[in-house]
Design a protein around this motif. Structure first.
Motif, short mmCIF file in Angstrom:
data_model
loop_
_atom_site.label_atom_id
_atom_site.label_comp_id
_atom_site.label_asym_id
_atom_site.label_seq_id
_atom_site.Cartn_x
_atom_site.Cartn_y
_atom_site.Cartn_z
N LEU A 123 0.80 -1.23 0.00
CA LEU A 123 0.00 0.00 0.00
C LEU A 123 0.84 1.28 0.00
N ILE A 124 2.07 1.18 0.49
CA ILE A 124 2.91 2.38 0.55
C ILE A 124 4.05 2.31 -0.47
N GLU A 125 4.94 1.35 -0.28
CA GLU A 125 6.15 1.31 -1.09
C GLU A 125 5.88 0.97 -2.55
N PHE A 143 -8.12 7.78 -9.66
CA PHE A 143 -8.28 8.44 -8.36
C PHE A 143 -9.75 8.72 -8.06
N LYS A 144 -10.33 7.91 -7.22
CA LYS A 144 -11.73 8.10 -6.82
C LYS A 144 -12.03 7.20 -5.63
N TRP A 145 -13.11 7.51 -4.97
CA TRP A 145 -13.55 6.67 -3.86
C TRP A 145 -13.95 5.31 -4.41
N ASN A 146 -13.56 4.28 -3.70
CA ASN A 146 -13.82 2.91 -4.13
C ASN A 146 -14.62 2.21 -3.04
N ILE A 147 -15.67 1.53 -3.44
CA ILE A 147 -16.50 0.82 -2.46
C ILE A 147 -15.68 -0.19 -1.66
N GLU A 148 -14.55 -0.62 -2.24
CA GLU A 148 -13.67 -1.57 -1.54
C GLU A 148 -13.04 -0.94 -0.29
N ILE A 246 -2.74 13.44 -5.41
CA ILE A 246 -3.21 12.07 -5.62
C ILE A 246 -2.33 11.08 -4.85
N GLU A 247 -1.03 11.32 -4.88
CA GLU A 247 -0.11 10.45 -4.14
C GLU A 247 -0.41 10.50 -2.64
N TYR A 248 -0.62 11.69 -2.13
CA TYR A 248 -0.91 11.86 -0.71
C TYR A 248 -2.17 11.09 -0.32
N LEU A 253 -3.46 8.24 2.92
CA LEU A 253 -4.81 8.17 3.49
C LEU A 253 -5.44 6.80 3.28
N ILE A 254 -5.30 6.25 2.08
CA ILE A 254 -5.89 4.93 1.83
C ILE A 254 -5.22 3.86 2.69
N ASN A 255 -3.91 3.95 2.84
CA ASN A 255 -3.22 3.00 3.72
C ASN A 255 -3.77 3.10 5.13
#
Length: 273
Positions: A123-125, A143-148, A246-248, A253-255
């Motif tokens: 998720l990061i590297e 880049f968008k919200w994902n139901i997952e 987008i990277e941020y 945030l997703i991680n």
């Protein structure tokens, strides 16, 4: 370590863990598929066989990934290789202890390695590789919200989705004064992020979450990174602004949602059972 949070169960693969490269994603999924066989181990012989297979496939995958990064002249290849070596060494250390260690403890250690170390590496590297080599158009498209990303908690899910909505709004600057639009929307994102983290921490207090202070420190770190990003805004071209935002969101945030926030849900579910 809280057994209610860090259970011995190894997570299954989720499309939420995708980094956007079909071949690499398929190999990551295979890693999780092998690791999941550990959930049904009945004896040490079976456990040893699966762990050896996991180590073998991990080495195979890392070699492929490093070849891929080398071909693309990835700037942090040397650092990435060290991370790979550390993960393989950690798996080998567990293998060495199998004969003398309680089987449940071995599976517990492996669950931490897979659920935390390997997952966060992806998720990061691995996402850092994706963000360096992919064109801006590709990153914007994904880049968008994902139901997952949903945690099945209405408050958290709604606020997480709103964070993405604000970030997307900041990227939709066409027909506006770009600098003004970016400044306003990024500040809106910053303020909403602080609001969300406050709500989340209030919720953690309500449920008696044992890792509250650790979670709060992670929030503070994310806010610090956002502060640093805002300070750089005047020096960024619009292309670099898009890629950095987008990277941020996509990495940090997703991680946080997929790893740290899911631990909250696991804690709640374990207390309900």
């Amino acid at each position: 370590m809280n057994a209610k949070i860090d259970s011995c169960y190894i997570s299954i693969w989720s499309n939420a863990y995708s980094i956007g490269d079909e071949k690499i994603d398929a190999e990551h999924q295979r890693l999780f598929d092998i690791a999941n066989e550990l959930n049904v181990c009945t004896n040490k012989i079976h456990l040893t066989t699966i762990l050896k297979e996991l180590i073998k496939y991990t080495k195979f995958h890392f070699a492929n990934e490093e070849r891929f990064m080398r071909e693309l002249n990835f700037s942090r290849l040397a650092e990435h290789k060290v991370l790979h070596q550390n993960l393989v060494e950690a798996l080998n250390e567990v293998l060495k202890k199998i004969s003398t260690q309680d089987m449940e403890e071995t599976i517990f250690q492996l669950s931490i390695l897979v659920n935390k170390n390997i997952l966060q590496h992806i998720l990061i590297e691995d996402k850092k590789v994706h963000h360096e080599i992919k064109p801006r158009e590709h990153l914007r498209e994904r880049f968008k919200w994902n139901i997952e990303y949903q945690l099945k908690n209405q408050l958290l899910d709604e606020e997480h989705e709103q964070l993405f909505n604000i970030a997307l709004k900041s990227l939709n600057y066409h027909g506006t004064n770009i600098k003004t639009h970016v400044k306003i929307t990024v500040n809106e994102l910053y303020e909403y992020m602080k609001t969300h983290f406050n709500h989340e921490e209030e919720y953690l207090v309500q449920i008696g979450y044992p890792l509250l202070e650790e979670h709060r420190a992670i929030h503070e770190n994310i806010i610090e990174q956002m502060n640093a990003f805002i300070k750089k805004l005047p020096t960024l071209s619009i292309i670099n602004f898009e890629k950095k935002l987008i990277e941020y969101m996509d990495i940090w945030l997703i991680n946080h949602i997929l790893y740290e926030d899911r631990k909250i849900i696991s804690f709640v579910q374990s207390n309900q059972s």
